[in-house]
Design a protein around this motif. Sequence first.
Motif, PDB file in Angstrom:
ATOM      1  N   CYS A 128       0.974  -1.272   0.005  1.00 58.06           N
ATOM      2  CA  CYS A 128      -0.045  -0.008   0.022  1.00 58.06           C
ATOM      3  C   CYS A 128       0.839   1.270   0.020  1.00 58.06           C
ATOM      4  CB  CYS A 128      -0.960  -0.016   1.352  1.00 58.06           C
ATOM      5  SG  CYS A 128      -2.231   1.014   1.195  1.00 58.06           S
ATOM      6  N   LEU A 129       1.968   1.267  -0.569  1.00 64.09           N
ATOM      7  CA  LEU A 129       2.958   2.373  -0.670  1.00 64.09           C
ATOM      8  C   LEU A 129       2.382   3.216  -1.722  1.00 64.09           C
ATOM      9  CD1 LEU A 129       6.276   0.167  -0.933  1.00 64.09           C
ATOM     10  CD2 LEU A 129       5.225   1.391   1.140  1.00 64.09           C
ATOM     11  N   GLN A 130       2.983   4.563  -1.501  1.00 66.71           N
ATOM     12  CA  GLN A 130       2.841   5.477  -2.321  1.00 66.71           C
ATOM     13  C   GLN A 130       3.378   5.345  -3.715  1.00 66.71           C
ATOM     14  OE1 GLN A 130       0.923   8.339  -2.196  1.00 66.71           O
ATOM     15  NE2 GLN A 130       0.607   8.325   0.078  1.00 66.71           N
ATOM     16  N   ALA A 131       2.769   5.726  -4.897  1.00 66.96           N
ATOM     17  CA  ALA A 131       3.444   5.350  -6.439  1.00 66.96           C
ATOM     18  C   ALA A 131       4.991   5.476  -6.455  1.00 66.96           C
ATOM     19  CB  ALA A 131       2.499   6.120  -7.248  1.00 66.96           C
ATOM     20  N   GLU A 132       5.144   7.008  -5.852  1.00 64.10           N
ATOM     21  CA  GLU A 132       6.526   7.387  -6.008  1.00 64.10           C
ATOM     22  C   GLU A 132       7.703   6.204  -5.573  1.00 64.10           C
ATOM     23  OE1 GLU A 132       9.868   9.657  -7.187  1.00 64.10           O
ATOM     24  OE2 GLU A 132       7.829   9.778  -7.853  1.00 64.10           O
ATOM     25  N   LEU A 133       7.179   5.485  -4.518  1.00 66.23           N
ATOM     26  CA  LEU A 133       8.185   4.267  -4.044  1.00 66.23           C
ATOM     27  C   LEU A 133       8.477   3.393  -4.895  1.00 66.23           C
ATOM     28  CD1 LEU A 133       7.020   4.436  -0.345  1.00 66.23           C
ATOM     29  CD2 LEU A 133       9.083   5.553  -1.460  1.00 66.23           C
ATOM     30  N   ALA A 134       7.574   3.152  -6.113  1.00 68.70           N
ATOM     31  CA  ALA A 134       7.564   2.123  -6.948  1.00 68.70           C
ATOM     32  C   ALA A 134       9.030   2.206  -7.731  1.00 68.70           C
ATOM     33  CB  ALA A 134       6.398   1.911  -7.963  1.00 68.70           C
ATOM     34  N   HIS A 135       9.739   3.418  -7.722  1.00 69.24           N
ATOM     35  CA  HIS A 135      11.129   3.488  -8.363  1.00 69.24           C
ATOM     36  C   HIS A 135      11.828   2.458  -8.056  1.00 69.24           C
ATOM     37  CE1 HIS A 135      10.506   6.858 -11.142  1.00 69.24           C
ATOM     38  NE2 HIS A 135      10.200   7.571 -10.211  1.00 69.24           N
ATOM     39  N   ARG A 136      11.671   2.067  -6.607  1.00 66.90           N
ATOM     40  CA  ARG A 136      12.629   1.066  -5.877  1.00 66.90           C
ATOM     41  C   ARG A 136      11.752  -0.175  -5.572  1.00 66.90           C
ATOM     42  NH1 ARG A 136      14.993  -2.495  -4.788  1.00 66.90           N
ATOM     43  NH2 ARG A 136      16.804  -2.710  -3.510  1.00 66.90           N
ATOM     44  N   PHE A 137      10.456   0.015  -4.902  1.00 66.78           N
ATOM     45  CA  PHE A 137       9.841  -1.034  -4.353  1.00 66.78           C
ATOM     46  C   PHE A 137       8.541  -1.169  -5.218  1.00 66.78           C
ATOM     47  CE2 PHE A 137      11.933   0.892  -0.844  1.00 66.78           C
ATOM     48  CZ  PHE A 137      12.749  -0.040  -0.481  1.00 66.78           C
ATOM     49  N   PHE A 138       8.592  -2.029  -6.213  1.00 62.74           N
ATOM     50  CA  PHE A 138       7.532  -2.480  -7.159  1.00 62.74           C
ATOM     51  C   PHE A 138       6.908  -3.885  -7.292  1.00 62.74           C
ATOM     52  CE2 PHE A 138      11.315  -2.614  -9.751  1.00 62.74           C
ATOM     53  CZ  PHE A 138      11.095  -3.735 -10.605  1.00 62.74           C
ATOM     54  N   ASN A 139       5.873  -4.053  -7.796  1.00 63.55           N
ATOM     55  CA  ASN A 139       5.413  -5.423  -7.720  1.00 63.55           C
ATOM     56  C   ASN A 139       5.232  -5.962  -9.125  1.00 63.55           C
ATOM     57  OD1 ASN A 139       2.748  -7.484  -7.754  1.00 63.55           O
ATOM     58  ND2 ASN A 139       3.543  -7.639  -5.784  1.00 63.55           N
ATOM     59  N   GLY A 176      -4.071   1.560  -6.698  1.00 60.32           N
ATOM     60  CA  GLY A 176      -5.291   1.030  -7.067  1.00 60.32           C
ATOM     61  C   GLY A 176      -5.280   0.140  -8.398  1.00 60.32           C
ATOM     62  N   TYR A 177      -4.112   0.181  -9.114  1.00 64.80           N
ATOM     63  CA  TYR A 177      -3.871  -0.899 -10.122  1.00 64.80           C
ATOM     64  C   TYR A 177      -3.369  -2.094  -9.740  1.00 64.80           C
ATOM     65  CZ  TYR A 177      -4.658   2.887 -13.559  1.00 64.80           C
ATOM     66  OH  TYR A 177      -5.178   4.049 -14.433  1.00 64.80           O
ATOM     67  N   ASN A 178      -3.175  -2.432  -8.589  1.00 64.76           N
ATOM     68  CA  ASN A 178      -2.580  -3.551  -7.965  1.00 64.76           C
ATOM     69  C   ASN A 178      -2.825  -3.570  -6.638  1.00 64.76           C
ATOM     70  OD1 ASN A 178      -1.255  -5.950  -7.776  1.00 64.76           O
ATOM     71  ND2 ASN A 178       0.732  -5.143  -8.269  1.00 64.76           N
ATOM     72  N   LEU A 179      -4.139  -3.625  -6.095  1.00 64.65           N
ATOM     73  CA  LEU A 179      -4.767  -3.378  -4.733  1.00 64.65           C
ATOM     74  C   LEU A 179      -4.436  -4.829  -4.288  1.00 64.65           C
ATOM     75  CD1 LEU A 179      -5.493  -1.163  -3.023  1.00 64.65           C
ATOM     76  CD2 LEU A 179      -7.903  -1.954  -3.547  1.00 64.65           C
ATOM     77  N   LYS A 180      -3.541  -4.615  -3.001  1.00 69.58           N
ATOM     78  CA  LYS A 180      -3.335  -6.139  -2.521  1.00 69.58           C
ATOM     79  C   LYS A 180      -4.215  -6.495  -1.330  1.00 69.58           C
ATOM     80  CE  LYS A 180       0.754  -5.843  -4.487  1.00 69.58           C
ATOM     81  NZ  LYS A 180       0.618  -4.474  -4.929  1.00 69.58           N
ATOM     82  N   ALA A 181      -4.997  -7.725  -1.641  1.00 66.47           N
ATOM     83  CA  ALA A 181      -5.828  -8.199  -0.823  1.00 66.47           C
ATOM     84  C   ALA A 181      -5.642  -8.139   0.586  1.00 66.47           C
ATOM     85  CB  ALA A 181      -6.509  -9.392  -1.457  1.00 66.47           C
ATOM     86  N   ASP A 182      -4.366  -8.533   0.720  1.00 69.86           N
ATOM     87  CA  ASP A 182      -4.037  -8.717   2.411  1.00 69.86           C
ATOM     88  C   ASP A 182      -3.587  -7.677   3.050  1.00 69.86           C
ATOM     89  OD1 ASP A 182      -1.677  -8.250   0.837  1.00 69.86           O
ATOM     90  OD2 ASP A 182      -0.545  -9.908   1.711  1.00 69.86           O
ATOM     91  N   GLN A 183      -3.714  -6.460   2.347  1.00 69.24           N
ATOM     92  CA  GLN A 183      -3.385  -5.096   2.914  1.00 69.24           C
ATOM     93  C   GLN A 183      -4.679  -4.395   3.464  1.00 69.24           C
ATOM     94  OE1 GLN A 183      -0.294  -3.562   3.262  1.00 69.24           O
ATOM     95  NE2 GLN A 183       0.441  -5.463   2.515  1.00 69.24           N
TER      96      GLN A 183
END
Length: 357
Positions: free
Chosen positions: A185-196, A254-261
């Motif tokens: 449930c991270l902010q989009a900006e953090l996907a530069h490093r932490f992406f799924n 919202g494009y990859n919303l984690k059910a477990d979160q």
Amino acid sequence: RPVRHDNLGQRSLWYMLPPSLPPAECPPGSAASEYCGSAEGGAYVFSIFGLCGPRHQAQLLTAARLLQQTQPAFPLAAMLSPTCHRNATFRAILVGESVTPLCVQRFANVRCRGDKQLRDEGRSDYLGYSTFDEHWTKLNVLNLTGLRGALYLDSDVVVRRNLDHVLRSLLSSPHLSEIRTPQGCLQAELAHRFFNTGVWAVRPDATVFGALVRWLLAGHSACWDGDQSAAMGFLHVGGPGRVQRANVSLLHAGYNLKADQGPASCLGKLHLNESEVHAVHFSGNEKPFVSRRGKDPLWHMARNAYMSAFSHWAARIGGLSVCVGPRQSHAKGCYEPAANESAWSRRTDTARKRSWS
């Protein structure tokens, strides 16, 4: 599995293909790199690896059916390991569902460092059921060089809204190499490093893929969660893959919303509304096969959609039955092994169920 300690004193594991598995070779004339997708060169891509059991066939077909309900303009394809690709019946079902089967080579002799999120010490079932040690093969999406853009989706993703605009954005922006979604449930900006990598748009590139394979074989990746750790370790901005910020576009959770979160909780945290939910992802240990108390309506809506489609495919493929009674508490669901599965597969399935008790 040989274990060695490198010169930094770190524990490295070397995963090798056991001799009991069939040869990992794709048949002549089946080069996945020749698949071109749409006229624009785009496609949605799924994957299934390992021994291609009926439950995983049903999961892939379920995810594809849910995507097709959003009326995508781009075609669908599925990367299959050589073992899975040899299953002519499954290939025929895929083709009948307008999903193009693509044979891709299994990654062999990958080395990695540290612990694994999915531990399998003393068990061999991971090879039969497409879990941890098969995940690196998913990175073949970077080698589908007949495509100008591929939007990869895991088989536990419930697509709720059309995603064509994501592929069109990649195809219309030559400077982009990826479009990413953040972890958890991270902010989009953090996907530069932490992406799924469960929802991940990429521009296939043989040079990047070759460098990634060499990096994996050299043992530079963390083991933790297979392809996810490898992709983040190699492709993070400023990393060994030489990705720059200008080459990456980011999508919100919202494009990859984690059910477990907790989907609703995550939306509130990120100040998003339900109209911005494009996909719900049952990643990690929380799969949709078991209903859970205390979940929000969005979670149940996604689960119900998944299980409705899954029940159809489980009945058509045969050999799967949702368990009733106490065993429903298992985190990853409960199924009876197919009648035509090998005795080896049934033994490993039993071992897996015991490990979840």
